[in-house]
Enzyme design. Structure first.
Site, PDB file in Angstrom:
ATOM      1  N   ASN A  17     -10.001  -0.015   1.482  1.00  0.00           N
ATOM      2  CA  ASN A  17      -8.560   0.109   1.306  1.00  0.00           C
ATOM      3  C   ASN A  17      -8.196  -0.314  -0.124  1.00  0.00           C
ATOM      4  O   ASN A  17      -8.318  -1.481  -0.473  1.00  0.00           O
ATOM      5  CB  ASN A  17      -7.872  -0.793   2.341  1.00  0.00           C
ATOM      6  N   HIS A  19      -2.852   7.055   3.918  1.00  0.00           N
ATOM      7  CA  HIS A  19      -3.329   5.794   3.342  1.00  0.00           C
ATOM      8  C   HIS A  19      -4.665   5.440   4.005  1.00  0.00           C
ATOM      9  O   HIS A  19      -4.812   5.526   5.220  1.00  0.00           O
ATOM     10  CB  HIS A  19      -2.291   4.705   3.592  1.00  0.00           C
ATOM     11  N   CYS A  59       0.819  -1.226   0.000  1.00  0.00           N
ATOM     12  CA  CYS A  59       0.000   0.000   0.000  1.00  0.00           C
ATOM     13  C   CYS A  59       0.844   1.264   0.000  1.00  0.00           C
ATOM     14  O   CYS A  59       0.329   2.360  -0.195  1.00  0.00           O
ATOM     15  CB  CYS A  59      -0.931   0.015   1.201  1.00  0.00           C
TER      16      CYS A  59
HETATM   17  O1  UT7 Z   1      -2.967  -1.458   3.963  1.00  0.00           O
HETATM   18  C1  UT7 Z   1      -2.504  -2.425   4.845  1.00  0.00           C
HETATM   19  C2  UT7 Z   1      -3.579  -3.466   4.981  1.00  0.00           C
HETATM   20  N1  UT7 Z   1      -3.944  -3.865   6.277  1.00  0.00           N
HETATM   21  C3  UT7 Z   1      -4.494  -3.107   7.237  1.00  0.00           C
HETATM   22  O2  UT7 Z   1      -4.567  -1.917   7.190  1.00  0.00           O
HETATM   23  C4  UT7 Z   1      -5.052  -3.837   8.411  1.00  0.00           C
HETATM   24  C5  UT7 Z   1      -4.731  -3.233   9.748  1.00  0.00           C
HETATM   25  N2  UT7 Z   1      -5.538  -3.890  10.753  1.00  0.00           N
HETATM   26  C6  UT7 Z   1      -6.815  -3.510  11.005  1.00  0.00           C
HETATM   27  O3  UT7 Z   1      -7.314  -2.571  10.414  1.00  0.00           O
HETATM   28  C7  UT7 Z   1      -7.568  -4.250  12.065  1.00  0.00           C
HETATM   29  O4  UT7 Z   1      -6.680  -5.115  12.747  1.00  0.00           O
HETATM   30  C8  UT7 Z   1      -8.770  -5.079  11.498  1.00  0.00           C
HETATM   31  C9  UT7 Z   1      -9.860  -4.137  11.027  1.00  0.00           C
HETATM   32  C10 UT7 Z   1      -8.309  -5.954  10.347  1.00  0.00           C
HETATM   33  C11 UT7 Z   1      -9.348  -5.946  12.583  1.00  0.00           C
HETATM   34  O5  UT7 Z   1      -9.735  -5.158  13.686  1.00  0.00           O
HETATM   35  P1  UT7 Z   1      -9.285  -5.572  15.158  1.00  0.00           P
HETATM   36  O6  UT7 Z   1      -9.893  -4.596  16.067  1.00  0.00           O
HETATM   37  O7  UT7 Z   1      -7.790  -5.686  15.153  1.00  0.00           O
HETATM   38  O8  UT7 Z   1     -10.016  -6.951  15.339  1.00  0.00           O
HETATM   39  P2  UT7 Z   1      -9.402  -8.409  15.585  1.00  0.00           P
HETATM   40  O9  UT7 Z   1      -8.725  -8.915  14.364  1.00  0.00           O
HETATM   41  O10 UT7 Z   1      -8.635  -8.399  16.884  1.00  0.00           O
HETATM   42  O11 UT7 Z   1     -10.740  -9.211  15.824  1.00  0.00           O
HETATM   43  C12 UT7 Z   1     -11.632  -8.897  16.891  1.00  0.00           C
HETATM   44  C13 UT7 Z   1     -12.838  -9.813  16.772  1.00  0.00           C
HETATM   45  C14 UT7 Z   1     -12.456 -11.279  16.598  1.00  0.00           C
HETATM   46  O12 UT7 Z   1     -13.403 -12.067  17.286  1.00  0.00           O
HETATM   47  P3  UT7 Z   1     -13.077 -12.717  18.718  1.00  0.00           P
HETATM   48  O13 UT7 Z   1     -11.878 -13.575  18.476  1.00  0.00           O
HETATM   49  O14 UT7 Z   1     -12.788 -11.560  19.615  1.00  0.00           O
HETATM   50  O15 UT7 Z   1     -14.325 -13.462  19.040  1.00  0.00           O
HETATM   51  C15 UT7 Z   1     -12.605 -11.515  15.115  1.00  0.00           C
HETATM   52  O16 UT7 Z   1     -12.868 -12.848  14.798  1.00  0.00           O
HETATM   53  O17 UT7 Z   1     -13.601  -9.456  15.607  1.00  0.00           O
HETATM   54  C16 UT7 Z   1     -13.783 -10.623  14.796  1.00  0.00           C
HETATM   55  N3  UT7 Z   1     -13.843 -10.224  13.397  1.00  0.00           N
HETATM   56  C17 UT7 Z   1     -14.989  -9.916  12.783  1.00  0.00           C
HETATM   57  N4  UT7 Z   1     -16.258  -9.869  13.221  1.00  0.00           N
HETATM   58  C18 UT7 Z   1     -17.196  -9.484  12.331  1.00  0.00           C
HETATM   59  C19 UT7 Z   1     -12.813 -10.103  12.524  1.00  0.00           C
HETATM   60  N5  UT7 Z   1     -13.288  -9.689  11.331  1.00  0.00           N
HETATM   61  C20 UT7 Z   1     -14.631  -9.572  11.465  1.00  0.00           C
HETATM   62  C21 UT7 Z   1     -15.669  -9.203  10.585  1.00  0.00           C
HETATM   63  N6  UT7 Z   1     -16.924  -9.167  11.053  1.00  0.00           N
HETATM   64  N7  UT7 Z   1     -15.419  -8.840   9.311  1.00  0.00           N
END
Ligand code: UT7
Length: 338
Positions: free
Chosen positions: A287, A257, A117
């Site tokens: 994104n 970004h 990115c």
């Molecule tokens: O350009 C570079 C590309 N990458 C990025 O920019 C990604 C950077 N990271 C992020 O933006 C965040 O880490 C995410 C948006 C990807 C995830 O947010 P988070 O607050 O870090 O959530 P997490 O991965 O810690 O997940 C929290 C919970 C989990 O459930 P449990 O284990 O707490 O029960 C996930 O399974 O949210 C769950 N989860 C979802 N729930 C509903 C993960 N994705 C989803 C979803 N819908 N799409």
């Protein structure tokens, strides 16, 4: 930055987005997610998706045409084309060569650049070096990605985040004090496994097994990338300002970004900027990887939010891991057309 002979500046911009919109509500039908989760955790409401027949070059070419028109440059006059992408039409030839051919830019050198990115900021930096040394008089820099083609649509951790698009900018030599005032690029290859597409290269060439195991799709450790992004967006912005001899109080506009509003908010806070000085469009596009910064730049410019003599910071992070920031003294009046 090393001593420069001539400063490079942006003299035209363009962008192209696919028409098809995929809303969070529609995504709820595909994977176990909710509009509420996506909005509150990422800021995304909808994203654009390329159709089956559309590849990176199909979005890159209209964005490039718009940027060239804006700059008043004919395709034959273009001397260099750099396409930043991680979703090229094919591994080879480069998408830059496909774009060169379709534009009729027969006098241009052309190559692709991969920095996740951060690709557009890396490409901008490379192009500006050619202009600064006098090797080329102009360059067309494109950031394009069609991540919908490499996303695992069964993985809710990734498929809700991304969208497709292309943005372009034309660079030329500009008077001293204008254009690019500072550049900062960085990489930490030890973070490679945090965000990658494992198969399809020489490590794991395509096989029935790699396809079955969905190794030709985006794999990401979201929380680790998130922590890195929150730290690096602020750090890289401050680094580039220091290099340009500017304080954060002198920043008129930030184009970050567009990955996650929580990441953007952290960078905004670190720079002490008010929200009106930060461009955010990820609620509409998600994104778009390499296209994220140039599409945001093009939109902000066309909306008249960026004025002549504004000090603008562009900042991004991405796969690699990579990061980059640029500071520009904007030298264009907002265009009359919308
Ligand atoms: O350009 C570079 C590309 N990458 C990025 O920019 C990604 C950077 N990271 C992020 O933006 C965040 O880490 C995410 C948006 C990807 C995830 O947010 P988070 O607050 O870090 O959530 P997490 O991965 O810690 O997940 C929290 C919970 C989990 O459930 P449990 O284990 O707490 O029960 C996930 O399974 O949210 C769950 N989860 C979802 N729930 C509903 C993960 N994705 C989803 C979803 N819908 N799409």
């Amino acid at each position: 930055m090393p001593k420069i002979l001539r400063t490079a500046g942006i003299v035209g911009t363009g962008s192209c987005l696919p028409e098809k919109v995929l809303t969070n509500k529609e995504l709820e039908q595909k994977v176990d997610t909710s509009d509420e989760w996506i909005r509150t955790r990422t800021g995304v409401r909808e994203r654009r998706l390329a159709d089956n027949d559309t590849a990176a070059s199909d979005l890159a070419v209209p964005a490039a045409v718009q940027a060239l028109n804006d700059a008043g440059l004919s395709p034959e006059e273009v001397e260099l084309i750099i396409v930043a992408t991680i979703t090229p039409d094919t591994i080879f030839p480069s998408t830059a060569c496909l774009v060169q051919d379709r534009l009729g830019a027969r006098n241009a050198a052309a190559f692709d650049l991969s920095a996740g990115c951060t690709g557009f900021i890396y490409a901008l930096s490379v192009a500006s070096q050619f202009i600064s040394t006098g090797a080329y008089n102009n360059a067309l820099v494109i950031g394009v990605d069609v991540l919908s083609k490499i996303v695992n649509w069964e993985d809710r951790n990734t498929c809700v985040l991304f969208g497709d698009g292309a943005g372009a900018a034309v660079l030329k030599g500009v008077p001293g004090g204008k254009g690019l005032l500072g550049l900062h690029l960085g990489a930490d290859g030890s973070g490679g496994p945090l965000l990658n597409m494992p198969a399809g290269g020489s490590r794991l060439p395509a096989s029935i097994e790699t396809v079955k195991n969905k190794l030709h799709t985006v794999h990401m450790n979201g929380p680790e990338v998130f922590k890195f992004a929150v730290r690096i967006m602020g750090e890289a912005s401050l680094r580039v300002l220091e290099q340009a001899g500017l304080t954060k109080e002198e920043v008129d506009f930030l184009i970050p970004h567009q990955a996650n509003t929580r990441i953007i908010d952290a960078a905004t806070k670190r720079l002490g900027l008010s929200k009106e000085k930060v461009y955010v469009n990820l609620e509409r596009y998600g994104n778009m990887s390499s296209a994220s910064v140039p599409v945001a730049l093009d939109e902000a410019y066309r909306l008249g939010l960026i004025k002549r003599d504004y000090k603008i910071v562009l900042v991004a992070f991405g796969a690699g891991l990579t990061w980059g920031a640029a500071v520009l003294n904007w030298d264009l009046e907002p265009p009359e057309r919308s």
